[in-house]
Design a protein around this motif. Structure first.
Motif, PDB file in Angstrom:
ATOM      1  N   ASP A   1      47.057 -21.420  -3.376  1.00  0.00           N
ATOM      2  CA  ASP A   1      45.938 -20.479  -3.437  1.00  0.00           C
ATOM      3  C   ASP A   1      45.469 -20.087  -2.044  1.00  0.00           C
ATOM      4  OD1 ASP A   1      45.075 -23.039  -2.970  1.00  0.00           O
ATOM      5  OD2 ASP A   1      43.712 -23.147  -4.671  1.00  0.00           O
ATOM      6  N   SER A   2      45.358 -21.050  -1.129  1.00  0.00           N
ATOM      7  CA  SER A   2      44.932 -20.750   0.250  1.00  0.00           C
ATOM      8  C   SER A   2      45.947 -19.854   0.953  1.00  0.00           C
ATOM      9  CB  SER A   2      44.747 -22.045   1.038  1.00  0.00           C
ATOM     10  OG  SER A   2      43.775 -22.860   0.435  1.00  0.00           O
ATOM     11  N   ALA A   3      47.227 -20.154   0.741  1.00  0.00           N
ATOM     12  CA  ALA A   3      48.277 -19.356   1.378  1.00  0.00           C
ATOM     13  C   ALA A   3      48.265 -17.919   0.865  1.00  0.00           C
ATOM     14  CB  ALA A   3      49.641 -19.997   1.126  1.00  0.00           C
TER      15      ALA A   3
ATOM     16  N   ARG B   1      33.316 -15.294  -0.971  1.00  0.00           N
ATOM     17  CA  ARG B   1      32.761 -15.038   0.356  1.00  0.00           C
ATOM     18  C   ARG B   1      33.060 -13.607   0.795  1.00  0.00           C
ATOM     19  NH1 ARG B   1      35.179 -20.604   2.814  1.00  0.00           N
ATOM     20  NH2 ARG B   1      33.697 -22.051   1.870  1.00  0.00           N
ATOM     21  N   SER B   2      32.192 -13.097   1.636  1.00  0.00           N
ATOM     22  CA  SER B   2      32.305 -11.697   2.055  1.00  0.00           C
ATOM     23  C   SER B   2      33.646 -11.392   2.717  1.00  0.00           C
ATOM     24  CB  SER B   2      31.161 -11.367   3.013  1.00  0.00           C
ATOM     25  OG  SER B   2      31.248 -10.032   3.441  1.00  0.00           O
ATOM     26  N   LYS B   3      34.142 -12.325   3.563  1.00  0.00           N
ATOM     27  CA  LYS B   3      35.383 -12.084   4.296  1.00  0.00           C
ATOM     28  C   LYS B   3      36.563 -11.837   3.359  1.00  0.00           C
ATOM     29  CE  LYS B   3      38.645 -14.357   7.438  1.00  0.00           C
ATOM     30  NZ  LYS B   3      38.997 -15.624   8.121  1.00  0.00           N
ATOM     31  N   THR B   4      36.646 -12.610   2.283  1.00  0.00           N
ATOM     32  CA  THR B   4      37.760 -12.478   1.333  1.00  0.00           C
ATOM     33  C   THR B   4      37.453 -11.449   0.263  1.00  0.00           C
ATOM     34  OG1 THR B   4      38.205 -14.832   1.676  1.00  0.00           O
ATOM     35  CG2 THR B   4      39.305 -13.777  -0.175  1.00  0.00           C
ATOM     36  N   LEU B   5      36.196 -11.364  -0.147  1.00  0.00           N
ATOM     37  CA  LEU B   5      35.823 -10.443  -1.223  1.00  0.00           C
ATOM     38  C   LEU B   5      35.993  -8.981  -0.807  1.00  0.00           C
ATOM     39  CD1 LEU B   5      34.671 -10.269  -4.091  1.00  0.00           C
ATOM     40  CD2 LEU B   5      32.378 -10.249  -3.089  1.00  0.00           C
ATOM     41  N   LYS B   6      35.754  -8.687   0.472  1.00  0.00           N
ATOM     42  CA  LYS B   6      35.831  -7.303   0.931  1.00  0.00           C
ATOM     43  C   LYS B   6      37.218  -6.687   0.733  1.00  0.00           C
ATOM     44  CE  LYS B   6      34.475  -4.306   4.762  1.00  0.00           C
ATOM     45  NZ  LYS B   6      33.570  -3.515   3.905  1.00  0.00           N
ATOM     46  N   PRO B   7      38.315  -7.357   1.205  1.00  0.00           N
ATOM     47  CA  PRO B   7      39.636  -6.751   0.951  1.00  0.00           C
ATOM     48  C   PRO B   7      40.000  -6.665  -0.530  1.00  0.00           C
ATOM     49  CG  PRO B   7      39.855  -8.911   1.993  1.00  0.00           C
ATOM     50  CD  PRO B   7      38.421  -8.534   2.083  1.00  0.00           C
TER      51      PRO B   7
ATOM     52  N   SER C   1      32.993 -19.255 -12.670  1.00  0.00           N
ATOM     53  CA  SER C   1      33.360 -20.559 -12.111  1.00  0.00           C
ATOM     54  C   SER C   1      32.180 -21.488 -11.869  1.00  0.00           C
ATOM     55  CB  SER C   1      34.127 -20.370 -10.793  1.00  0.00           C
ATOM     56  OG  SER C   1      35.354 -19.738 -11.030  1.00  0.00           O
ATOM     57  N   GLY C   2      30.970 -21.008 -12.018  1.00  0.00           N
ATOM     58  CA  GLY C   2      29.809 -21.860 -11.783  1.00  0.00           C
ATOM     59  C   GLY C   2      28.662 -21.072 -11.190  1.00  0.00           C
ATOM     60  N   GLN C   3      27.450 -21.574 -11.379  1.00  0.00           N
ATOM     61  CA  GLN C   3      26.254 -20.838 -10.967  1.00  0.00           C
ATOM     62  C   GLN C   3      26.206 -20.621  -9.459  1.00  0.00           C
ATOM     63  OE1 GLN C   3      24.296 -19.462 -13.185  1.00  0.00           O
ATOM     64  NE2 GLN C   3      23.110 -18.482 -11.573  1.00  0.00           N
ATOM     65  N   LYS C   4      26.561 -21.653  -8.687  1.00  0.00           N
ATOM     66  CA  LYS C   4      26.505 -21.535  -7.229  1.00  0.00           C
ATOM     67  C   LYS C   4      27.465 -20.464  -6.724  1.00  0.00           C
ATOM     68  CE  LYS C   4      27.337 -24.225  -3.018  1.00  0.00           C
ATOM     69  NZ  LYS C   4      27.780 -25.531  -2.474  1.00  0.00           N
ATOM     70  N   ILE C   5      28.676 -20.450  -7.276  1.00  0.00           N
ATOM     71  CA  ILE C   5      29.686 -19.469  -6.864  1.00  0.00           C
ATOM     72  C   ILE C   5      29.282 -18.079  -7.316  1.00  0.00           C
ATOM     73  CG2 ILE C   5      32.091 -18.768  -7.195  1.00  0.00           C
ATOM     74  CD1 ILE C   5      32.693 -21.825  -7.449  1.00  0.00           C
ATOM     75  N   LEU C   6      28.705 -17.985  -8.527  1.00  0.00           N
ATOM     76  CA  LEU C   6      28.253 -16.683  -9.024  1.00  0.00           C
ATOM     77  C   LEU C   6      27.160 -16.116  -8.122  1.00  0.00           C
ATOM     78  CD1 LEU C   6      28.136 -14.415 -11.092  1.00  0.00           C
ATOM     79  CD2 LEU C   6      26.658 -15.852 -12.510  1.00  0.00           C
TER      80      LEU C   6
ATOM     81  N   ASP D   1      37.296 -25.079  -7.640  1.00  0.00           N
ATOM     82  CA  ASP D   1      35.979 -24.623  -7.166  1.00  0.00           C
ATOM     83  C   ASP D   1      36.046 -24.131  -5.729  1.00  0.00           C
ATOM     84  OD1 ASP D   1      34.898 -25.252  -9.602  1.00  0.00           O
ATOM     85  OD2 ASP D   1      34.045 -27.170  -8.980  1.00  0.00           O
ATOM     86  N   GLU D   2      36.832 -24.815  -4.899  1.00  0.00           N
ATOM     87  CA  GLU D   2      36.945 -24.421  -3.490  1.00  0.00           C
ATOM     88  C   GLU D   2      37.571 -23.036  -3.362  1.00  0.00           C
ATOM     89  OE1 GLU D   2      38.144 -27.175  -4.803  1.00  0.00           O
ATOM     90  OE2 GLU D   2      36.903 -28.777  -3.960  1.00  0.00           O
ATOM     91  N   THR D   3      38.572 -22.750  -4.211  1.00  0.00           N
ATOM     92  CA  THR D   3      39.224 -21.442  -4.189  1.00  0.00           C
ATOM     93  C   THR D   3      38.261 -20.353  -4.638  1.00  0.00           C
ATOM     94  OG1 THR D   3      41.333 -22.507  -4.714  1.00  0.00           O
ATOM     95  CG2 THR D   3      41.208 -20.126  -5.007  1.00  0.00           C
ATOM     96  N   ALA D   4      37.527 -20.617  -5.726  1.00  0.00           N
ATOM     97  CA  ALA D   4      36.559 -19.640  -6.232  1.00  0.00           C
ATOM     98  C   ALA D   4      35.490 -19.356  -5.184  1.00  0.00           C
ATOM     99  CB  ALA D   4      35.925 -20.162  -7.522  1.00  0.00           C
ATOM    100  N   GLU D   5      35.060 -20.408  -4.479  1.00  0.00           N
ATOM    101  CA  GLU D   5      34.036 -20.218  -3.443  1.00  0.00           C
ATOM    102  C   GLU D   5      34.578 -19.358  -2.306  1.00  0.00           C
ATOM    103  OE1 GLU D   5      30.930 -22.872  -0.774  1.00  0.00           O
ATOM    104  OE2 GLU D   5      32.316 -23.857  -2.143  1.00  0.00           O
ATOM    105  N   THR D   6      35.831 -19.597  -1.928  1.00  0.00           N
ATOM    106  CA  THR D   6      36.448 -18.793  -0.863  1.00  0.00           C
ATOM    107  C   THR D   6      36.544 -17.328  -1.274  1.00  0.00           C
ATOM    108  OG1 THR D   6      37.758 -20.692  -0.123  1.00  0.00           O
ATOM    109  CG2 THR D   6      38.518 -18.524   0.556  1.00  0.00           C
TER     110      THR D   6
END
Length: 417
Positions: A145-147, A192-198, A224-229, A184-189
């Protein structure tokens, strides 16, 4: 003929049948409780259904090791061959699950290769991911997922000028990523604005496949969860909202439409700022025009999203101004489902309570919405929905009873409420 349908042409030995799916096993494996199952069925039982017990014995399994049962597989293949004259087709030898070394080698090659090699490597990885749930989990565990996120970020340069560095690589990476188990770590990434923008940019201006994969991926992230949402809500930009609305307008497929609606509800419900962005992007006009021909499930979601957008004054004003607005909403009362009826009534209640313009009140009489409110009080529905109907009739009943559009036999009904 599909081997799963062999029961119609030959009697299958009972020990060839998987206890979970009750179908002939294609890839028999034995778990730690010494019971044999079909690999695909067992993977769904463990990973998709979240079970940690043996389906036959209900014992808690200390591990999820799956040992191939080669003897049983040969017996099944021999039985298929012996019964080929009865229409039974042979079961091909299944491919073994991948190991971490194979995955790591592919992922390492992504870091320093040409675009052509990158696309070929991604296609190989996607082929492996399509084979089984075990392969997808192996890819995720190895950091796939990170790759893949890195591939998307590196290959969406010069977005404002409308260019990809390697558009096919982004599509392939998204096509794999949305199928992997979402940690959860992938969903959080991803939120984030940096990844969500592209990803938002691809959703708006990318290829048909890229946009579909982006919507499916963001749907998973939003649940994926309230915090991530909350993070996704904060980082939602114009490209994301406009891209989702574009998918709705073009009706690419039912899955894409459903995903777009669910993401829009998730990001607009807690945020007035996002509701305003959606309204300014034309969300209400799009929803109203799609409502008449929408299928039941999506109709409920469209009404739910309209209800969310009508929580602010701008949404109510836009709904009333649309020539089809009140008619499209009122038409869904009693015609789709109880949920759709409740949402439609809630929208009308919001309009009547906070924006009761003469145009709205006259239109509700002319299209029969007022009469439906009276009928609703005599039918079974939730107490909250009936209460909202009563409030509308009490607040505006006198105005509606003097209208020439109100049927004479209904004049007495308004006074009762």
């Amino acid at each position: 003929m599909d081997p799963k349908e062999n029961t119609a042409v030959a009697e299958i030995p009972s020990y060839f049948i998987c206890p979970i799916s009750m179908q002939i096993m294609r890839d028999p494996i034995t778990v730690c409780t010494s019971i044999t199952y079909d690999r695909e069925s067992m993977e769904k039982w463990i990973y998709s259904c979240g079970k940690n017990t043996c389906p036959a014995t209900m014992q808690v399994m200390p591990n999820y090791n799956m040992t191939p049962n080669y003897t049983l597989r040969r017996l099944i293949q021999g039985w298929c061959l012996a019964n080929s004259s009865k229409g039974v087709q042979p079961i091909p030898t299944p491919k073994p699950p991948i190991d971490s070394n194979q995955v790591n080698k592919l992922l390492q090659d992504f870091e320093s290769c040409s675009p052509f090699q990158l696309i070929n490597g991604l296609k190989k990885l996607r082929s492996l991911a399509d084979e089984s749930e075990a392969n997808r989990r192996c890819i995720a565990v190895c950091g796939g997922d990170s790759a893949l996120i890195s591939v998307i970020e590196m290959n969406t340069v010069e977005m404002e000028s409308g260019c990809y560095q390697c558009p096919m690589a982004c599509d392939e990476a998204l096509g794999i990523l949305y199928k992997l188990p979402m940690a959860d770590e992938t969903a959080e990434t991803l939120s984030r604005s940096k990844t969500l923008k592209p990803i938002s940019w691809i959703l708006k201006k990318g290829s048909c496949n890229g946009r579909f994969y982006s919507a499916m991926l963001l749907k998973t992230v939003s649940s994926s969860g309230q915090k991530i949402l909350q993070q996704l809500v904060v980082n939602a930009d114009d490209d994301l909202i406009e891209g989702l609305l574009q998918l709705l307008t073009e009706e690419v497929c039912l899955q894409a439409t459903t995903s777009s609606l669910e993401i829009l509800m998730a990001i607009c419900s807690p945020s007035r700022k996002n509701r305003i962005k959606a309204i300014e992007a034309g969300a209400i006009y799009i929803l109203i025009e799609l409502l008449p021909e929408s299928q039941r499930m999506n109709c409920e979601k469209m009404l739910c999203l309209l209800d969310i957008l009508c929580e602010c004054a701008e949404g109510r004003a836009t709904t009333i101004d649309h020539a089809m607005g009140i008619a499209s909403i009122s038409k869904k009362i009693f015609r789709v489902s109880q949920v759709a009826t409740e949402k439609a009534i809630r929208i009308l209640w919001s309009l009547c309570k906070f924006s009761p313009t003469p145009r709205l009140l006259n239109e509700m009489v002319q299209i029969g919405a007022v009469y439906k409110l009276c009928v609703l009080l005599q039918l079974e529905c939730t107490s909250k929905t009936k209460q909202k109907a009563r409030e509308m009739l009490r607040a505006h009943g006198k105005y509606w009873t003097i209208s020439p559009c109100v049927p004479s036999y209904s004049l007495g009904i308004y006074g009762q409420y």
